[in-house]
Design a protein around this motif. Sequence first.
Motif, mmCIF file in Angstrom:
data_model
loop_
_atom_site.group_PDB
_atom_site.id
_atom_site.type_symbol
_atom_site.label_atom_id
_atom_site.label_comp_id
_atom_site.label_asym_id
_atom_site.label_seq_id
_atom_site.Cartn_x
_atom_site.Cartn_y
_atom_site.Cartn_z
ATOM 1 N N UNK A 1 -0.352 -0.873 -17.562
ATOM 2 C CA UNK A 1 0.404 -0.050 -16.552
ATOM 3 C C UNK A 1 -0.424 0.565 -15.447
ATOM 4 N N UNK A 2 0.169 0.447 -14.203
ATOM 5 C CA UNK A 2 -0.270 0.989 -13.013
ATOM 6 C C UNK A 2 0.419 2.035 -12.429
ATOM 7 N N UNK A 3 0.184 3.137 -12.772
ATOM 8 C CA UNK A 3 0.948 4.391 -11.935
ATOM 9 C C UNK A 3 0.555 4.480 -10.580
ATOM 10 N N UNK A 4 1.616 4.782 -9.816
ATOM 11 C CA UNK A 4 1.533 4.784 -8.462
ATOM 12 C C UNK A 4 2.466 5.953 -7.930
ATOM 13 N N UNK A 5 1.949 7.121 -7.321
ATOM 14 C CA UNK A 5 2.717 8.205 -6.976
ATOM 15 C C UNK A 5 3.232 8.319 -5.621
ATOM 16 N N UNK A 6 4.385 9.046 -5.267
ATOM 17 C CA UNK A 6 4.839 9.406 -3.959
ATOM 18 C C UNK A 6 4.446 10.855 -4.003
ATOM 19 N N UNK A 7 4.398 11.389 -2.834
ATOM 20 C CA UNK A 7 4.222 12.742 -2.548
ATOM 21 C C UNK A 7 4.477 13.167 -1.267
ATOM 22 N N UNK A 8 4.115 14.385 -0.768
ATOM 23 C CA UNK A 8 4.414 14.839 0.669
ATOM 24 C C UNK A 8 3.357 13.873 1.597
ATOM 25 N N UNK A 9 2.182 13.436 0.843
ATOM 26 C CA UNK A 9 1.263 12.839 1.669
ATOM 27 C C UNK A 9 1.479 11.176 1.629
ATOM 28 N N UNK B 1 4.267 1.128 -1.935
ATOM 29 C CA UNK B 1 4.520 -0.097 -2.494
ATOM 30 C C UNK B 1 3.292 -0.925 -2.089
ATOM 31 N N UNK B 2 2.778 -0.475 -0.800
ATOM 32 C CA UNK B 2 1.725 -1.359 -0.300
ATOM 33 C C UNK B 2 0.581 -1.107 -1.356
ATOM 34 N N UNK B 3 0.389 0.017 -2.052
ATOM 35 C CA UNK B 3 -0.652 0.290 -3.020
ATOM 36 C C UNK B 3 -0.338 -0.863 -4.293
ATOM 37 N N UNK B 4 0.885 -0.896 -4.715
ATOM 38 C CA UNK B 4 1.377 -1.463 -5.762
ATOM 39 C C UNK B 4 0.943 -2.945 -5.558
ATOM 40 N N UNK B 5 1.297 -3.471 -4.154
ATOM 41 C CA UNK B 5 0.780 -4.811 -3.991
ATOM 42 C C UNK B 5 -0.630 -5.155 -4.324
ATOM 43 N N UNK B 6 -1.601 -4.179 -4.016
ATOM 44 C CA UNK B 6 -2.898 -4.638 -4.336
ATOM 45 C C UNK B 6 -3.206 -4.586 -5.787
ATOM 46 N N UNK B 7 -2.443 -4.219 -6.569
ATOM 47 C CA UNK B 7 -2.684 -4.240 -8.206
ATOM 48 C C UNK B 7 -2.544 -5.730 -8.536
ATOM 49 N N UNK B 8 -1.518 -6.610 -7.883
ATOM 50 C CA UNK B 8 -1.142 -7.842 -8.530
ATOM 51 C C UNK B 8 -0.121 -7.717 -9.860
ATOM 52 N N UNK C 1 11.414 -2.816 -3.208
ATOM 53 C CA UNK C 1 11.019 -3.660 -4.425
ATOM 54 C C UNK C 1 11.528 -5.216 -4.296
ATOM 55 N N UNK C 2 12.493 -5.183 -3.506
ATOM 56 C CA UNK C 2 13.162 -6.493 -3.283
ATOM 57 C C UNK C 2 12.170 -7.263 -2.433
ATOM 58 N N UNK C 3 11.972 -6.485 -1.322
ATOM 59 C CA UNK C 3 11.121 -7.044 -0.294
ATOM 60 C C UNK C 3 9.733 -7.429 -0.740
ATOM 61 N N UNK C 4 9.183 -6.607 -1.745
ATOM 62 C CA UNK C 4 7.817 -6.993 -2.135
ATOM 63 C C UNK C 4 7.962 -7.825 -3.314
ATOM 64 N N UNK C 5 9.280 -8.536 -3.693
ATOM 65 C CA UNK C 5 9.273 -9.219 -4.962
ATOM 66 C C UNK C 5 8.980 -9.051 -6.304
#
Length: 325
Positions: free
Chosen positions: A193-201, A208-215, A238-242
């Motif tokens: 698993x590769x957790x990626x959070x959203x926040x005010x920052x 999604x850009x960070x998720x892309x880098x995880x492969x 999600x669809x755009x990033x396949x």
Amino acid sequence: MRRRDFIGLVAAAAWSPVAHAQQAQKLPRIGVLLPGTPESFASRTNALLDGLRELGYVEGRTVEIDWKWGQDRVQTFPELAAELVRSKADVIVTGGTAAAQALKSATSTIPVVMAIIGDPVAAGLVGNLARPGGNLTGFSIVAPELGGKRLELLKEIVPGLSAVAVLLNDRNPQSQIELKEMRNAAQAMGLQLYPTGISSDVALDDAFAAIDRTGVQALVVLTDPILFSQRKRTVNLANRHRLPAMYFFQGFVEEGGLISYGPGDADLFRRSAGYVDRILKGAKPADLPIEQPVRFDLFINLNAARILGLTIPESFLLRADKVIE
């Protein structure tokens, strides 16, 4: 008796029943605190209003409703909760852990019905599910092994799945609870698993850009009212990033997302009207058990599957509660 005094007595006698009737007809007041916007939560609020109407409560005629909207900003919840307390609501309806926590901090006396809540015990909102014991009750959307089941379903339709991104709201305590449970399930299935959070920052695009880098090969979106409010953007990204994505409510799939597995959220808002009715008639939230889901719906969108280049097995489609072409 002077004529003026006599007329005054007659007028007072005539008006006193009217004044008494107006006092007797004071409408019950329901406060509603929801994290998103009127537009993004329309299906849920319509379900709540339908449930209330079935029980004889019509907004503006037999009940007053004070709507408060978080506009996807968690930092506004404490003040909105305080406003509902100052308005002397008879009962408050809410959804989501962060909003419920704000209300718990704001009042220990006004009954609160959580139309949707994750794990209220783990979040410190109630002592136990059977007898909440305080002023909060409602409907949980969490069940044992739900996170594991979502991963299993993804694994069935994504060939060779080994790495999964997990999108969550860093400020939502329920997301951390779900992530912990999902980690255990992933380990047993040999998934990373590769957790990626959203926040005010951290905005959705950055996440999604960070998720892309995880492969990773797929995505699970954890339960969160703000992500629900922004479900159309989440699905499009999600669809755009396949990324084949598993969502927590059917609303994502209806907006073009691939798959969802969970309880019906609109139905929970409709059912929460029953708890509001019981409380207005004298029931104590401390004695109303927090109900856990007994039915989980599987929704899948074949158009999203085509966009993502996935072939969904016929046996999988036969198990779905709804297939969107």
